[in-house]
Enzyme design. Sequence first.
Site: not given
Lengths: 204, 160
Positions: B45, B28, B22
């Site tokens: 994520h 995040c 990711t």
Amino acid sequence: MDFEQLNTMQKDALKEIGNIGAGNAATALSTMLNKKIKMSVPNIFILPFSQVLELMGGAETLVAGGYLQVDGTAPMSILFVIPEESLKLFLNILLGKKEISDFTLDEMDISALKEVTNILAGSYLTALSSLTNIEFNPSVPALAFDMVGAILGNVLQLYGEVSDHALVIESVFLEEEKEVKGHFFLLPEPGSLEIMLRELGVVF
Amino acid sequence: MDVIKVGMADLAVCKAPQRLMTTGLGSCVGICLYDPITRVGGLAHIMLPDSTQARNNQNKAKYADTAIIETLENMITLSAEKNRIVAKIAGGAQMFNFIGTSSIMRIGERNVEAVKKHLKMHKIPILAEDTGGNFGRTINFNPDNGELHIKTINQGEKIV
């Protein structure tokens, strides 16, 4: 209410704010720099988050992001994003800088970019305020220079609780033959969009 | 090499030699889970700590609590054993420095806390973490050996 649910008339009202804001911003920038800076009529996008990142060239694209929070009856966040490539040209226009060294911005660059964020946000908010009679109180801007996914993710989070879409105003700055593209994000907090549209007289 | 790309507020599971990645984790958090025996891996994520406080919570991958449950279920379907699953986490930065830190600015920290709390509830040990700071991360996870490769713009690269 989500941006996705806006009708054509409501979108047009927001575009008009974008146009007036761009005009104000061009004047303010020209005065600050004592140069003729023009801004083209902005493109306005309403996009899901994933496509916002594509518009920026992918989550890992290196960008500068100026961010500020706006308090008042219709609170929101404002983010101004310039990709690395445009940034070099932009700093050239702003500070007459020839070239920036890779991956770092000095104090002067940071302060110039914060000031531009301030001017742009102020211009859009003035436009919005004169059309809606709502008072907006912007905070001091903060600046980050990193992956666009990381920067946007951070800002979209608050907003992500209610929506999966963002309103993006793509602004193009022109000085003589030089053209710099930046993206301006208007992210109203829950309820703020309704308040603004109601004041604009675009009932839904 | 077969790498599955996981977007923001998204999750995926795979079996080695497939990998998961990711890009652009800011505040995040990337939650990497794997079963070292069957070499089944998962990556979520997440953007926000808690689905129960949200009005719009259809997307399970967006929240720490629901993303962990969903990833675990999908991994078990791919032959992972829950009691063998271990975790590595990265992200939870604070990208902007403000004077007077409001709750939105501390969201990275809140995300990390929520991820740890929910992993503990599921009795999943955290083998490694690279969290906090004020910079973005791109992560690449290999469930074959459990290696988590972390790339940044200014802070170099590392494997945990």
